[in-house]
Write a protein that holds these residues in place. Structure first.
Motif, PDB file in Angstrom:
ATOM      1  N   LEU B  44      49.338  91.244  26.770  1.00  0.00           N
ATOM      2  CA  LEU B  44      50.241  90.305  27.441  1.00  0.00           C
ATOM      3  C   LEU B  44      49.535  89.436  28.480  1.00  0.00           C
ATOM      4  O   LEU B  44      49.961  88.325  28.753  1.00  0.00           O
ATOM      5  N   VAL B  45      48.465  89.975  29.080  1.00  0.00           N
ATOM      6  CA  VAL B  45      47.834  89.260  30.195  1.00  0.00           C
ATOM      7  C   VAL B  45      46.445  88.722  29.831  1.00  0.00           C
ATOM      8  O   VAL B  45      46.174  87.528  29.992  1.00  0.00           O
ATOM      9  N   ALA B  49      46.416  82.696  24.707  1.00  0.00           N
ATOM     10  CA  ALA B  49      47.470  82.280  23.770  1.00  0.00           C
ATOM     11  C   ALA B  49      46.823  81.802  22.473  1.00  0.00           C
ATOM     12  O   ALA B  49      45.718  81.269  22.480  1.00  0.00           O
ATOM     13  N   ASP B  50      47.513  82.008  21.362  1.00  0.00           N
ATOM     14  CA  ASP B  50      47.001  81.590  20.059  1.00  0.00           C
ATOM     15  C   ASP B  50      47.030  80.067  19.965  1.00  0.00           C
ATOM     16  O   ASP B  50      47.953  79.429  20.458  1.00  0.00           O
ATOM     17  N   TYR B  51      45.999  79.480  19.324  1.00  0.00           N
ATOM     18  CA  TYR B  51      45.944  78.009  19.316  1.00  0.00           C
ATOM     19  C   TYR B  51      47.024  77.378  18.435  1.00  0.00           C
ATOM     20  O   TYR B  51      47.354  76.217  18.603  1.00  0.00           O
ATOM     21  N   GLN B  52      47.574  78.152  17.492  1.00  0.00           N
ATOM     22  CA  GLN B  52      48.656  77.620  16.656  1.00  0.00           C
ATOM     23  C   GLN B  52      50.030  78.090  17.113  1.00  0.00           C
ATOM     24  O   GLN B  52      50.990  77.332  17.144  1.00  0.00           O
ATOM     25  N   GLY B  54      50.818  79.680  20.057  1.00  0.00           N
ATOM     26  CA  GLY B  54      51.059  79.806  21.484  1.00  0.00           C
ATOM     27  C   GLY B  54      51.243  81.268  21.855  1.00  0.00           C
ATOM     28  O   GLY B  54      50.569  82.140  21.308  1.00  0.00           O
ATOM     29  N   ASP B  55      52.196  81.533  22.768  1.00  0.00           N
ATOM     30  CA  ASP B  55      52.405  82.901  23.233  1.00  0.00           C
ATOM     31  C   ASP B  55      53.275  83.728  22.283  1.00  0.00           C
ATOM     32  O   ASP B  55      53.397  84.930  22.453  1.00  0.00           O
ATOM     33  N   ALA B  56      53.883  83.081  21.294  1.00  0.00           N
ATOM     34  CA  ALA B  56      54.731  83.816  20.347  1.00  0.00           C
ATOM     35  C   ALA B  56      53.925  84.880  19.602  1.00  0.00           C
ATOM     36  O   ALA B  56      54.459  85.926  19.228  1.00  0.00           O
ATOM     37  N   PHE B  57      52.615  84.636  19.430  1.00  0.00           N
ATOM     38  CA  PHE B  57      51.784  85.591  18.675  1.00  0.00           C
ATOM     39  C   PHE B  57      51.727  86.958  19.357  1.00  0.00           C
ATOM     40  O   PHE B  57      51.405  87.942  18.719  1.00  0.00           O
ATOM     41  N   ARG B  58      52.049  87.006  20.665  1.00  0.00           N
ATOM     42  CA  ARG B  58      51.938  88.278  21.400  1.00  0.00           C
ATOM     43  C   ARG B  58      52.855  89.364  20.849  1.00  0.00           C
ATOM     44  O   ARG B  58      52.682  90.543  21.145  1.00  0.00           O
ATOM     45  N   ILE B  59      53.829  88.972  20.046  1.00  0.00           N
ATOM     46  CA  ILE B  59      54.696  89.954  19.382  1.00  0.00           C
ATOM     47  C   ILE B  59      53.871  90.860  18.464  1.00  0.00           C
ATOM     48  O   ILE B  59      54.250  91.991  18.189  1.00  0.00           O
ATOM     49  N   PRO B 202      38.169  89.127  18.970  1.00  0.00           N
ATOM     50  CA  PRO B 202      38.020  90.436  19.630  1.00  0.00           C
ATOM     51  C   PRO B 202      38.979  90.629  20.811  1.00  0.00           C
ATOM     52  O   PRO B 202      39.495  91.727  21.017  1.00  0.00           O
ATOM     53  N   SER B 203      39.236  89.549  21.573  1.00  0.00           N
ATOM     54  CA  SER B 203      40.119  89.680  22.741  1.00  0.00           C
ATOM     55  C   SER B 203      41.556  89.979  22.311  1.00  0.00           C
ATOM     56  O   SER B 203      42.356  90.488  23.097  1.00  0.00           O
ATOM     57  N   MET B 204      41.896  89.689  21.056  1.00  0.00           N
ATOM     58  CA  MET B 204      43.213  90.023  20.532  1.00  0.00           C
ATOM     59  C   MET B 204      43.166  91.337  19.761  1.00  0.00           C
ATOM     60  O   MET B 204      44.163  92.041  19.664  1.00  0.00           O
ATOM     61  N   LEU B 205      41.983  91.650  19.215  1.00  0.00           N
ATOM     62  CA  LEU B 205      41.864  92.852  18.380  1.00  0.00           C
ATOM     63  C   LEU B 205      41.931  94.139  19.188  1.00  0.00           C
ATOM     64  O   LEU B 205      42.635  95.077  18.804  1.00  0.00           O
TER      65      LEU B 205
END
Lengths: 59, 252
Positions: B44-45, B49-52, B54-59, B202-205
């Motif tokens: 969350l922090v 944010a995903d380039y396509q 945005g923050d919706a990808f955080r789900i 990696p920062s999302m993985l």
């Protein structure tokens, strides 16, 4: 902080998703805690009944 | 080898399992909580944010671990059910039947979070896509197993019937898993791979993996907690249960 909560305009989708995740799992745990209490209560009265029965046999 | 066999037989005994589960339970809860806090913070922090999307990808950090757990728990349940039907040890029945509600919970989470993710990215909360439909069928099979278990007066008979259903329902597992390959669906394919490079930053993985492992430990902890209660109820006439009930504080 407000920026964080806004989630880039997707707050109405992101936060409910996290809320569902946490609430459903919390419900799973709470349901089990309540079931444990109920089972222990039943077992306790069962043991008390048996104790009384045994007590009445030997005066 | 003998030590493992001995341990297996010991764990198959309800009083021994009850004590063992009580002993490991706090560790499982703690590991799950620590990993979840790290994963949520990372997801969350720290993750950008995903380039396509945005923050919706955080789900993704709640959706994907829940979806994986819905299949993983079914696998564990089906194997326990198979052992329960063939060799009939009570512990296998307990583990299979107590896995079902946890699996159903994760399946429900996967469906709801997926729906909340679908709206901003696909423009719809629901579509009869192969992955979504087979996951919904998975939820119905879980509910069927739970319902059948409780439909019998005798819990052991119920567990046997529900174990059969759980084994038959396992045919749905490969359908859910390969649905994105077999059918041309709206749902995306695999981006995280055990072998070969994953197509995710990696920062999302790492938060995703932390949440995934947290979910595994949560399942372990919840299963231990549930199995202990189930054993007290199933073995109510036994001396070991009476000993435990006398030793418990009254509010417990």
């Amino acid at each position: 902080m407000a920026r964080f909560l806004a989630m880039g305009g997707y707050a109405v989708f992101v936060w409910p998703a996290y809320a569902v995740f946490i609430l459903v799992l919390a419900a799973d745990v709470i349901a089990t805690v309540l079931r444990r209490r109920r089972v222990l209560r039943e077992l306790r009265s069962r043991i008390a009944r048996q104790g009384r029965r045994r007590g009445s046999v030997s005066p | 080898m003998n030590a493992i066999k001995l341990w297996y037989h010991k764990l198959g005994s309800p009083p021994y399992f009850y004590v063992f589960a009580g002993y490991i339970q706090p560790w499982l809860w703690t590991i799950a909580a620590v990993l979840a806090v790290a994963g949520l913070y990372g997801g969350l922090v720290l993750a950008p944010a995903d380039y396509q999307q945005g923050d919706a990808f955080r789900i993704i950090f709640v959706h994907v671990p829940a979806a994986w757990m819905s299949l993983f728990i079914y696998g564990v349940m089906a194997v326990s059910a198979f052992i329960a039907v063939i060799w009939r040890p009570k512990m296998a029945e307990v583990l299979a039947m107590e896995s079902a509600p946890i699996g159903a919970a994760f399946t429900l989470i996967a469906l709801v979070t997926g729906s909340l993710w679908g709206r901003p990215t696909w423009g719809t909360y629901w579509t009869w896509d192969a992955r979504l439909t087979s996951e919904l069928v998975l939820l119905f099979i879980y509910l069927g197993v739970i319902g059948l278990y409780h439909a019998f007066e005798d819990p052991r008979q119920g567990a046997r019937a529900a174990s059969f259903l759980a084994m038959v329902g396992a045919v749905n597992l490969p359908i859910v898993h390969y649905s994105v390959v077999w059918w041309n669906t709206l749902h995306q394919g695999t981006t995280v791979r055990y072998f070969g490079p994953s197509s995710i930053a990696p920062s999302m993985l790492w938060p995703l993996l932390a949440m995934t492992i947290a979910a595994k430990f949560y399942y372990g902890a919840s299963l231990m907690q549930r199995s202990r209660v189930s054993l007290l109820s199933l073995e109510r006439g036994k001396d070991w249960v009476a000993d435990i009930v006398r030793g418990e504080p009254t509010h417990g």
